[in-house]
Design an enzyme around this catalytic site. Sequence first.
Site, PDB file in Angstrom:
ATOM      1  N   LYS A  86       0.810  -1.216   0.000  1.00  0.00           N
ATOM      2  CA  LYS A  86       0.000   0.000   0.000  1.00  0.00           C
ATOM      3  C   LYS A  86       0.844   1.267   0.000  1.00  0.00           C
ATOM      4  O   LYS A  86       0.366   2.337  -0.368  1.00  0.00           O
ATOM      5  CB  LYS A  86      -0.981  -0.032   1.155  1.00  0.00           C
TER       6      LYS A  86
HETATM    7  C1  LIG Z   1      -4.476  -4.576   1.402  1.00  0.00           C
HETATM    8  C2  LIG Z   1      -3.736  -5.838   1.237  1.00  0.00           C
HETATM    9  C3  LIG Z   1      -4.161  -6.832   0.342  1.00  0.00           C
HETATM   10  C4  LIG Z   1      -5.454  -6.707  -0.441  1.00  0.00           C
HETATM   11  O1  LIG Z   1      -5.388  -5.685  -1.407  1.00  0.00           O
HETATM   12  P1  LIG Z   1      -6.736  -5.091  -2.029  1.00  0.00           P
HETATM   13  O2  LIG Z   1      -6.307  -3.977  -2.888  1.00  0.00           O
HETATM   14  O3  LIG Z   1      -7.576  -4.664  -0.874  1.00  0.00           O
HETATM   15  O4  LIG Z   1      -7.384  -6.198  -2.782  1.00  0.00           O
HETATM   16  C5  LIG Z   1      -3.373  -7.952   0.172  1.00  0.00           C
HETATM   17  N1  LIG Z   1      -2.224  -8.105   0.865  1.00  0.00           N
HETATM   18  C6  LIG Z   1      -1.781  -7.182   1.740  1.00  0.00           C
HETATM   19  C7  LIG Z   1      -0.519  -7.436   2.476  1.00  0.00           C
HETATM   20  C8  LIG Z   1      -2.512  -6.017   1.950  1.00  0.00           C
HETATM   21  O5  LIG Z   1      -2.066  -5.105   2.816  1.00  0.00           O
END
Ligand SMILES: *Cc1c(COP(=O)(O)O)cnc(C)c1O
Length: 502
Positions: free
Chosen positions: A120
Amino acid sequence: MAISNEKEQNKYQSTRGGEKGLSSLEAVLKGISTDGGLFVPYYIEKEKYNDLKKLFLNNATDKVEATYEQVAFEIMKTFFTDLEEEELKVCIGRAYTDKFEVKVKNNFLELYHGPTCAFKDGALLFLPQLMTEARRKLNFQNEIVILTATSGDTGKAALEGFKDIAGLKVIVFYPKNGVSKIQEMQMRTQRGNNVDVVSIDGNFDDAQKGVKEIFNDKKFNEFIEKSGYSLSSANSINVGRLIPQIVYYFYGYFQMVNKGDISLDEKINIVVPTGNFGNILAAYYGKIMGLPINKLICASNENNVLTDFFETGVYDKRRELILTQSPSMDILVSSNLERLIYEVSGRNSEIVNNLMNDLQERSIYSIPTELKSKFTDFWGGYATEEEVYASIKKVYEEKNYVIDTHTAVAQVVYEKYKHNTGDTTVPLIASTASPFKFPESICKALGILQGEKDFALLDLLSEKCDLDIPDSLEELDKLPVLHSTECRKDEMRDTIKKLLNL
Ligand SMILES: *Cc1c(COP(=O)(O)O)cnc(C)c1O
């Protein structure tokens, strides 16, 4: 509008048809549309992959020579057309240079080499830069308050990205028993003069629903506005999150070409461990933009609503949320699926409205029959907890390579896909978090756990697997806890008022 105008001035509209014609900066500042829908760009450049090749392919070496920042600039300039090119470059430089890196190893797209050790960061380092520009260029007086519901990783990434940035504040809500110890400590120790962290008595869906309701609460928003603040979102419902995520699929593809994993223009399968459907949607946008992608493989944990959706066309959230070892994917309402349905239906807001009403009122919806066959770019599967553990161990034994629990979900589902379809297209598997973020699960999977707890697990994992602990996690247990606000799920508005001194 003529094509050249669309290209030069990309506009944004709501998936539910109630708002259109917003500039990208307006859409980013608003976060979510007043009709409850999500903003999407009007124009998506289909020739982008070819454009990038023309720009960056060195014909003498057959290598694509572009830095992450260069790819980011080329992709994002088609979406954020109300920024001058120089302004966009400055935003990109401030966001990424010396802060974020993407690597490809063993067909894994490592997206966790950023300040919070999860993918993220890729979007949340950029979003505050964009919002700062948006405030300046739109002459926006109010201070912007980012409300974020987090299943663990968004919260920390938002706090890191937005901390100490003038004119912006962040309030993060996380489910009290729904994040890992490390994730919780990452948030509760957050420094910065403009950040707050609140644990709520509920699960992630409660937190997300609460935040969405607050965004749609006209009276509350009017009150906030009068007090000199405006609410916005850093969740992946904000289109300013989505677009920066397209960049690393292009960048990763070019890395694979450069390493000889694939030849130029060869199609790959992209596998994404999915929660809110944001990261995989960005890959889908990449496909629209010409990136050679065969299938998009949507990997879920035991909260397998999306697996059922891709199999049957029915989205049914009437089930208990299961808390798994991949907490960032413990989600029953994948908000960004709305954007996919919008695109796949030929941007039909009426269909989107009907389905989202059904979801709201009956917790279930069914894709109209004539649309069902249009999701063929996707394949959905899920992994059980046992499969996740076994996969972490297997990958380590075979490749001497440690993956985290979320990434393992993707690995398991990829194996199932290959087994079920016989498709041997080269995969690129999104590796979304550092294994050090979930050390207990990883040590357990590897069979090296001997009763160690919390921070001792970092050392254990580091020693046994000969890996360096990421700096930001290594210092975590020495930092003071700065946030301890708690609230019930029906108290979120009052908590916000209190934190803003209203
Ligand atoms: C947020 C997250 C996901 C999922 O991603 P989305 O965009 O919500 O589908 C998968 N793995 C990790 C480590 C995350 O932080």
